[in-house]
Design a protein around this motif. Structure first.
Motif, mmCIF file in Angstrom:
data_model
loop_
_atom_site.group_PDB
_atom_site.id
_atom_site.type_symbol
_atom_site.label_atom_id
_atom_site.label_comp_id
_atom_site.label_asym_id
_atom_site.label_seq_id
_atom_site.Cartn_x
_atom_site.Cartn_y
_atom_site.Cartn_z
ATOM 1 N N ARG A 503 0.838 -1.194 0.000
ATOM 2 C CA ARG A 503 0.000 0.000 0.000
ATOM 3 C C ARG A 503 0.876 1.248 0.000
ATOM 4 O O ARG A 503 1.605 1.510 0.962
ATOM 5 C CB ARG A 503 -0.943 -0.018 1.206
ATOM 6 C CG ARG A 503 -1.951 -1.145 1.138
ATOM 7 C CD ARG A 503 -3.108 -0.929 2.064
ATOM 8 N NE ARG A 503 -3.883 0.265 1.711
ATOM 9 C CZ ARG A 503 -5.093 0.518 2.206
ATOM 10 N NH1 ARG A 503 -5.661 -0.324 3.049
ATOM 11 N NH2 ARG A 503 -5.739 1.622 1.864
ATOM 12 N N GLU A 504 0.793 2.003 -1.064
ATOM 13 C CA GLU A 504 1.575 3.231 -1.196
ATOM 14 C C GLU A 504 0.904 4.412 -0.512
ATOM 15 O O GLU A 504 1.538 5.446 -0.284
ATOM 16 C CB GLU A 504 1.772 3.549 -2.682
ATOM 17 C CG GLU A 504 2.470 2.432 -3.449
ATOM 18 C CD GLU A 504 2.420 2.669 -4.961
ATOM 19 O OE1 GLU A 504 1.862 3.696 -5.379
ATOM 20 O OE2 GLU A 504 2.941 1.814 -5.703
ATOM 21 N N ASP A 505 -0.381 4.253 -0.192
ATOM 22 C CA ASP A 505 -1.146 5.367 0.349
ATOM 23 C C ASP A 505 -1.028 5.515 1.856
ATOM 24 O O ASP A 505 -1.508 6.496 2.425
ATOM 25 C CB ASP A 505 -2.616 5.219 -0.026
ATOM 26 C CG ASP A 505 -3.219 3.905 0.472
ATOM 27 O OD1 ASP A 505 -2.449 2.926 0.631
ATOM 28 O OD2 ASP A 505 -4.442 3.850 0.689
ATOM 29 N N LEU A 506 -0.389 4.528 2.530
ATOM 30 C CA LEU A 506 -0.382 4.529 3.992
ATOM 31 C C LEU A 506 0.994 4.658 4.619
ATOM 32 O O LEU A 506 1.134 5.261 5.678
ATOM 33 C CB LEU A 506 -1.035 3.242 4.521
ATOM 34 C CG LEU A 506 -2.522 3.039 4.217
ATOM 35 C CD1 LEU A 506 -2.981 1.701 4.778
ATOM 36 C CD2 LEU A 506 -3.343 4.163 4.792
ATOM 37 N N PHE A 507 2.016 4.078 3.996
ATOM 38 C CA PHE A 507 3.271 3.864 4.716
ATOM 39 C C PHE A 507 4.425 4.735 4.238
ATOM 40 O O PHE A 507 5.550 4.582 4.706
ATOM 41 C CB PHE A 507 3.645 2.382 4.651
ATOM 42 C CG PHE A 507 2.597 1.502 5.293
ATOM 43 C CD1 PHE A 507 2.468 1.464 6.663
ATOM 44 C CD2 PHE A 507 1.729 0.763 4.514
ATOM 45 C CE1 PHE A 507 1.495 0.672 7.259
ATOM 46 C CE2 PHE A 507 0.750 -0.028 5.094
ATOM 47 C CZ PHE A 507 0.628 -0.073 6.478
ATOM 48 N N ALA A 508 4.167 5.648 3.289
ATOM 49 C CA ALA A 508 5.163 6.645 2.877
ATOM 50 C C ALA A 508 6.509 6.008 2.540
ATOM 51 O O ALA A 508 6.580 5.110 1.698
ATOM 52 C CB ALA A 508 5.297 7.726 3.941
#
Length: 952
Positions: A503-508
């Motif tokens: 998930r690219e949207d959560l973990f930077a």
């Protein structure tokens, strides 16, 4: 200990503010010893040392702080120390390094000018993030950015830097062809920002600072081109960096775009993403528990036991290695060399360059791509690990994935072994062992392991292969994990296709993305397993600087909000220690290899260290010098643990539950060919350890350290701290009935004496440290042959003693006690003596180089207590007290007394009570005094004054 360290620090600061540097330094150093890894304490002590004229001590601390934290203040203080030590050439070298990386404050200007002049430089310079450079030179100069001339300056003054200066790599100031001091300047080092951002219920919040110029207030560039300032200093950022001056910022919800606009980018003034960005503002609702209006992808899914897939063989669609890369040329190329030399020809290596700031690394990657050795994907700007990993996995086109960090080293056969574990339908991910892999770390999981060299890594990997052969790969029993570890993570193509990417949207920038992936995979029935037959070296992440803790804590909150129960899942795994047996098998294999061809002795000891631990270490060293190998056996809460006697951390997994695992322990001891057992202490051990030698069929020797053989209280003292006088068995029974014993077993005194008589008479050799102990043991066990084995050379120690030394005229008599002072070591005597000195205002100062169970009570009576120390510190600590005489206050007979040796080594005569080893040794030395036991404290004080006080 934390409370005591904080109290000592507060006292030290108060003393310094009152102008008492000596007392302030005493308290600060006490705090430092109690909290040895606290860099803020190291900084404070360093400053106090400089104030007290202990320049070298300050220099050592500043060097450590600069090396460990790239700390600006430490870099400049290091220069000051070198100047005061008149090491001007070293000072010039360090000042050049400091000015080329950090902004110099005006207080530093005179020093920079002095050093530039002494070094023959035409001047010096310092630049600021405000876009200015200050130059001090008597002549005209030229300013260059990346070798291009931009400015001709007339002389000393402050000048504006050209537009776009932040995008350059170096700034030079030259007078003629010569650089001024500080030139060339590393612009990336000067402008580097540490930062962090997270979504909260009320918008976005975070912090930022510029380590090279903490006075500067950076601005944050928002997604829409606007900016927000960061002025106020934060008070609650958990940072390992001393003197970190983080500045907080807040973007209120009113400034956020409308819901559903996706990720928001926040950047520093250099255009670099803040750590934690891009960020989805809706995550603030998730971690706050406001999930009703969130989309499905952000709603929590509780962790539970999911139905597993069938354990059936699968056919692999092929395999690809994916390596995200950002910086660190040397480590990255070391990694790629090992990968390219070990990968089968049909396994492509996909490297994702996440906009590396290092041109040399970019060129090296280009060359490998041109040679056809790697497939190179390059980002135009830094996107972080999850996005880089995803781009690489997309490029693998449906293959199994071997995801690898760029700071790893891999051995031959690593690809084949990981793929063997992926050969089943239910296996989603596989992770090998490593020196740094949290739950998969080896040898230790509860502390950092050394980073192995390539040769050491290959040796460990061969051991893993030999211990866990490919036959074991058909079964995953006992190797299931709650989650994989992303440093080296094999993912099956089916798992990736069904679960989706990270998930690219959560973990930077990273931390937690692989855990989230694994939890989603577990919900679909995939298992995550360890590959103990493979060892991969991992240097470990140093990314994100100050933000490392903040980003890790933020992402852990997201994980637990998205997967309630994740923390408990991992905690249960750690508590069960399900890989303990696996790690122990490796330790056993290593131990057998280490001991091969050497005679092995087993040292049985307690778990309290102290004098027993020192004797074990010294006898083990002597045995090793003769070609032997010494093992130590210590009690453990469930049984025992086996150790290298000279390195207790070498085999941390050799713990055995007793009596259940006694057969395994015996097998290990036989495999390492234990030829003899040496008893030092059996306190805390299971009863079966007393017959270990019989089961092994080897002789045993006994080194007598104390009076545990006939005294259940061990020290020959009653509960009021008085020497018992060694009564008959009936008297001993009465004492134990009243005061209790310390053996940890239910045994009468008569049975204890009978058992001890049998065990001592059956030993091959009996040893004791002094003649006094020999006599006492023989009194209770007549007929034994006991050899007196001195633990130190008293003749050599006596040569240090200053005979007839007296206190300086007009000064109080300084009396120094050394060691950890328990009740039987004379705590009550010391307390009473301090009370008499205070009550009668006697000209005596007491200091304790050591500690007690109640330091505060002693300090309240004016005793200076240094706190615990390392053995290599004790002589320096004694010298700092400037003592005139040493005192051994033990009120029971010691079998030896290492504290007495330290007192003599420092040149002092010693006073002790006339009993035990301490009295025997002082009397034999012909120096000092051995006084009658029970001498009243006032009388003792007066005796000290008459013998060692000033001669007025």
């Amino acid at each position: 200990m934390s409370r005591r360290a904080q109290d000592a620090f507060a006292r030290g600061q108060a003393a310094l503010q009152a102008g008492n540097t000596s007392l302030g330094l005493f308290w600060l150093e006490r705090a430092e010893r109690m909290s040895r890894h606290n860099p803020n304490l190291k900084w404070s002590v360093g400053l106090a040392c400089l104030s007290a004229g202990r320049v070298f001590d300050c220099l050592m601390r500043m060097e450590e702080l600069r090396q460990d934290f790239d700390l600006r203040e430490a870099a400049f203080l290091e220069v000051i120390c070198l100047v005061r030590l008149q090491r001007m050439e070293d000072a010039a070298h360090k000042m050049q390094a400091a000015l080329s990386r950090f902004h110099a404050t005006p207080q530093t200007y005179p020093l920079a000018g002095q050093i530039a002049s002494a070094a023959g430089r035409p001047g010096w310079m310092t630049a600021s993030n405000t876009g200015t450079v200050f130059v001090e030179t008597a002549r005209a100069f030229r300013l260059f950015l990346d070798g291009q001339e931009h400015l001709l300056g007339a002389g000393s003054g402050t000048y504006d830097l050209p537009q776009g200066w932040r995008s350059a790599r170096s700034l030079e100031i030259r007078v003629g062809r010569r650089h001024v001091l500080g030139s060339p300047l590393d612009i990336a080092a000067l402008t580097r920002c540490e930062s962090f951002v997270e979504a909260a219920a009320g918008g976005l919040r975070g912090w930022i600072w510029t380590p090279a110029e903490p006075e500067y207030s950076p601005r944050i560039l928002l997604w829409d081109g606007s900016t927000v300032g960061a002025e106020a200093f934060s008070e609650d950022v958990d940072s390992d960096i001393p003197l970190a001056r983080t500045r907080v910022f807040h973007v209120p919800a009113s400034r956020l775009p409308e819901e559903g606009t996706g990720l928001l980018e926040l950047r520093d003034e250099n255009g670099r993403l803040l750590t934690g960005a891009p960020v989805d503002p809706r995550v603030g609702q998730l971690v706050s528990g406001l999930t009703d209006t969130l989309p499905i992808g952000l709603r929590p899914t509780k962790v539970r036991a999911w139905k597993m897939r069938p354990h059936r063989p699968r056919t692999s669609p092929g395999c690809a290695v994916v390596i995200p890369v950002y910086a660190d040329l040397r480590r990255t190329m070391d990694c790629l060399r090992t990968v390219l030399s070990t990968c089968p020809v049909d396994v492509p290596v996909i490297v994702v360059d996440d906009a590396t700031p290092e041109p040399l690394l970019a060129r090296e990657l280009d060359q490998l791509a041109e040679q056809g050795r790697i497939t190179l994907i390059r980002h135009s700007r830094n996107c972080g690990f999850p996005m880089s990993a995803n781009d690489g996995m997309r490029a693998a086109e449906g293959r199994d994935i071997l995801l690898l960090n760029s700071d790893t080293l891999v051995p031959a056969g690593w690809v084949e072994r990981l793929r063997a574990r992926l050969a089943f339908m239910d296996v989603g991910t596989v992770t090998p062992f490593s020196n740094d892999a949290t739950i998969l770390s080896y040898p230790a999981v509860d502390r950092p392991n050394p980073v192995p060299s390539l040769a050491e890594m290959c040796a460990l990997d061969r051991l893993c292969q030999a211990t866990f052969r490919y036959d074991d790969a058909a079964s995953c029993d006992g190797l299931e994990l709650p989650t994989a570890h992303g440093f080296c993570m094999a993912i099956s193509a089916e798992c990736l296709a069904e679960i989706g990417l990270f998930r690219e949207d959560l973990f930077a920038q990273g931390y937690g993305e692989e855990n989230d992936f694994c939890l989603r995979a577990s919900a679909k029935g995939f298992r995550h397993v360890a590959a103990p037959e493979l060892f991969v070296a991992h240097v470990g992440s140093a990314s994100f600087g100050t933000a490392r803790k903040s980003l890790g804590a933020r992402n852990l909150k997201i994980l637990n909000a998205l997967h309630p129960g994740y923390d408990r899942l991992v905690q249960r795994f750690i508590e069960a220690d399900r890989l303990h047996d696996t790690r122990r098998r490796l330790d056993i294999a290593r131990l057998i290899r280490v001991s091969r061809g050497r005679a092995t002795m087993l040292m049985v000891q307690h778990d309290a260290g102290g004098g027993v631990g020192r004797v074990v270490r010294e006898r083990s060293e002597a045995f090793g010098s003769e070609g032997g190998f010494a093992l130590a056996l210590r009690p453990h809460e469930q049984g025992c643990r086996l150790e290298d006697a000279l390195d207790s951390k070498r085999f941390p997994n050799l713990k055995f539950r007793l009596p259940d695992e006694l057969p395994l322990l015996l097998d290990v001891l036989r495999d390492v060919h234990v030829e003899s057992v040496e008893w030092h202490h059996l306190i805390g051990h299971a009863s079966c350890i007393r017959t270990l030698h019989e089961r092994l069929g080897v002789p045993y020797d006994v080194f007598i350290h104390d009076h545990v053989w006939f005294c259940p209280r061990i020290s020959l003292c009653d509960g009021e701290g008085r020497y018992c006088g060694e009564p008959d068995i009936a008297g001993c029974e009465q004492c134990v009935t009243r005061w209790g014993g310390y053996l940890g077993e239910d045994i009468s005194v008569s049975d204890l004496v009978a058992r001890s008589g049998r065990e001592l008479s059956s030993a091959r050799r009996l040893m004791a440290p002094c003649e006094d102990t020999v006599r006492r043991i023989r009194r209770h066990f007549p007929g034994l042959t006991i050899e007196a084995v001195a633990l130190e050379d008293d003749t050599a120690l006596n040569k240090f003693i200053r005979i007839n030394h007296r206190a300086v005229y007009g000064q109080p008599l300084r009396v120094c006690v050394v060691g950890g002072i328990s009740q039987w070591k004379g705590y009550d005597t010391l307390l009473a003596l301090a009370a008499e000195i205070q009550t009668h205002r006697l000209p005596i100062e007491l200091s304790l180089v050591g500690h007690t169970h109640d330091d505060d009570a002693l300090m309240a009576l004016g005793v200076r207590v240094t706190g615990e120390y390392r053995e290599d510190e004790v002589q320096a600590l004694i010298r700092q007290q400037q003592p005139d005489v040493g005192l051994i206050p033990s009120i029971a007979p010691e079998t030896w007394c290492y504290a007495l040796g330290q007192i003599w080594r420092s040149g002092l005569e010693a006073v002790c009570f006339d009993l035990g080893a301490q009295g025997e040794r002082v009397n034999r030395s012909g120096t000092g005094l051995a006084v009658p036991l029970g001498m009243p404290p006032f009388q003792l004080a007066m005796l000290l004054l008459r013998r060692w006080g000033d001669a007025r």
